[in-house]
Design a protein around this motif. Structure first.
Motif, PDB file in Angstrom:
ATOM      1  N   UNK A 115       0.836  -1.214   0.000  1.00  0.00           N
ATOM      2  CA  UNK A 115       0.000   0.000   0.000  1.00  0.00           C
ATOM      3  C   UNK A 115       0.867   1.258   0.000  1.00  0.00           C
ATOM      4  N   UNK A 116       1.928   1.252   0.782  1.00  0.00           N
ATOM      5  CA  UNK A 116       2.838   2.405   0.806  1.00  0.00           C
ATOM      6  C   UNK A 116       3.492   2.605  -0.559  1.00  0.00           C
ATOM      7  N   UNK A 117       3.829   1.500  -1.223  1.00  0.00           N
ATOM      8  CA  UNK A 117       4.394   1.603  -2.576  1.00  0.00           C
ATOM      9  C   UNK A 117       3.372   2.224  -3.523  1.00  0.00           C
ATOM     10  N   UNK A 118       2.105   1.825  -3.383  1.00  0.00           N
ATOM     11  CA  UNK A 118       1.048   2.404  -4.220  1.00  0.00           C
ATOM     12  C   UNK A 118       0.951   3.919  -3.985  1.00  0.00           C
ATOM     13  N   UNK A 119       1.080   4.314  -2.734  1.00  0.00           N
ATOM     14  CA  UNK A 119       1.042   5.744  -2.405  1.00  0.00           C
ATOM     15  C   UNK A 119       2.294   6.467  -2.892  1.00  0.00           C
ATOM     16  N   UNK A 120       3.372   5.725  -3.090  1.00  0.00           N
ATOM     17  CA  UNK A 120       4.628   6.343  -3.536  1.00  0.00           C
ATOM     18  C   UNK A 120       5.315   7.136  -2.437  1.00  0.00           C
ATOM     19  N   UNK A 121       5.203   6.668  -1.193  1.00  0.00           N
ATOM     20  CA  UNK A 121       5.791   7.442  -0.101  1.00  0.00           C
ATOM     21  C   UNK A 121       7.314   7.476  -0.217  1.00  0.00           C
ATOM     22  N   UNK A 122       7.852   8.603   0.198  1.00  0.00           N
ATOM     23  CA  UNK A 122       9.298   8.806   0.244  1.00  0.00           C
ATOM     24  C   UNK A 122       9.621   9.281   1.655  1.00  0.00           C
ATOM     25  N   UNK A 123      10.509   8.579   2.326  1.00  0.00           N
ATOM     26  CA  UNK A 123      10.924   8.996   3.660  1.00  0.00           C
ATOM     27  C   UNK A 123      11.962  10.095   3.472  1.00  0.00           C
ATOM     28  N   UNK A 124      11.589  11.319   3.865  1.00  0.00           N
ATOM     29  CA  UNK A 124      12.471  12.472   3.716  1.00  0.00           C
ATOM     30  C   UNK A 124      13.505  12.486   4.832  1.00  0.00           C
ATOM     31  N   UNK A 125      13.037  12.264   6.052  1.00  0.00           N
ATOM     32  CA  UNK A 125      13.966  12.188   7.183  1.00  0.00           C
ATOM     33  C   UNK A 125      13.420  11.210   8.211  1.00  0.00           C
ATOM     34  N   UNK A 126      14.362  10.553   8.867  1.00  0.00           N
ATOM     35  CA  UNK A 126      14.035   9.528   9.846  1.00  0.00           C
ATOM     36  C   UNK A 126      15.038   9.687  10.976  1.00  0.00           C
ATOM     37  N   UNK A 127      14.599  10.386  12.027  1.00  0.00           N
ATOM     38  CA  UNK A 127      15.479  10.677  13.144  1.00  0.00           C
ATOM     39  C   UNK A 127      14.776  10.324  14.450  1.00  0.00           C
ATOM     40  N   UNK A 128      15.544  10.212  15.500  1.00  0.00           N
ATOM     41  CA  UNK A 128      15.000   9.803  16.795  1.00  0.00           C
ATOM     42  C   UNK A 128      13.897  10.737  17.284  1.00  0.00           C
ATOM     43  N   UNK A 129      13.955  12.015  16.924  1.00  0.00           N
ATOM     44  CA  UNK A 129      12.965  12.962  17.439  1.00  0.00           C
ATOM     45  C   UNK A 129      11.933  13.408  16.407  1.00  0.00           C
ATOM     46  N   UNK A 130      11.977  12.832  15.211  1.00  0.00           N
ATOM     47  CA  UNK A 130      10.990  13.220  14.216  1.00  0.00           C
ATOM     48  C   UNK A 130      11.118  12.440  12.925  1.00  0.00           C
ATOM     49  N   UNK A 131       9.977  12.313  12.237  1.00  0.00           N
ATOM     50  CA  UNK A 131       9.911  11.616  10.964  1.00  0.00           C
ATOM     51  C   UNK A 131       9.221  12.535   9.969  1.00  0.00           C
ATOM     52  N   UNK A 132       9.712  12.562   8.737  1.00  0.00           N
ATOM     53  CA  UNK A 132       9.073  13.338   7.676  1.00  0.00           C
ATOM     54  C   UNK A 132       8.897  12.438   6.459  1.00  0.00           C
ATOM     55  N   UNK A 133       7.679  12.429   5.915  1.00  0.00           N
ATOM     56  CA  UNK A 133       7.335  11.607   4.755  1.00  0.00           C
ATOM     57  C   UNK A 133       6.729  12.515   3.695  1.00  0.00           C
TER      58      UNK A 133
END
Length: 156
Positions: A25-43
């Motif tokens: 499902x995430x592949x269908x949405x085409x999500x891209x993880x912009x940042x993945x850090x201990x205090x925050x996530x950006x998609x």
């Protein structure tokens, strides 16, 4: 992964790979993880014609917004697990990550989802032994807040 102690940066890469490439499902949405850090996530997701929920206005479907808020919150809850389990074996950590699941999700839709792309930013409100609570904001390419969500996730 082997039963050696997990390297935090390798675990982040595994988490990124799972969310971007392993979940259909995430592949269908085409999500891209912009940042993945201990205090925050950006998609990030890009607007696609398939995602339109109101054909007359050409705005993003609320279900897509909700799904992206949920998956971003789930990633953030997973980050809380990674922080708490630092020093444990990678097998133990991965086993725990596979148990992450949404208990509750509240989404406040604040304006129509117009934009070329959208970014979600999540942070942890609280992580316990069994439950994590996250806050996620969903913004468009002009940095307008489209929706905000609070998610509760099973982490134990």
């Amino acid at each position: 992964m082997s039963d050696k102690k997990a390297d935090f940066s390798n675990l982040l890469n595994v988490l990124r790979e799972v969310y971007e490439d392993k979940l259909p499902f995430n592949k269908h949405l085409g999500i891209q993880v912009v940042s993945l850090e201990a205090d925050g996530v950006c998609v990030r997701i890009n607007m696609k014609e398939d995602f339109i929920g109101n054909f007359a206005k050409g705005i993003l479907h609320g279900g897509v917004i909700s799904a992206v808020i949920d998956l971003t919150g789930g990633m953030m809850a997973s980050m809380g697990i990674l922080k708490k389990m630092e020093g444990r074996s990678s097998d133990e950590i991965i086993a725990r990550l596979t148990r992450v699941g949404t208990i509750d999700l509240r989404v406040d839709y604040l304006r129509g989802g117009r934009g070329k792309y959208f970014l979600t930013n999540a942070s942890i409100l609280r992580t316990g032994n069994k439950v994590a609570v996250t806050r996620t904001e969903f913004r468009n390419d002009k940095d307008l807040l489209i929706a905000a969500g609070t998610g509760t996730y099973m982490v134990g």
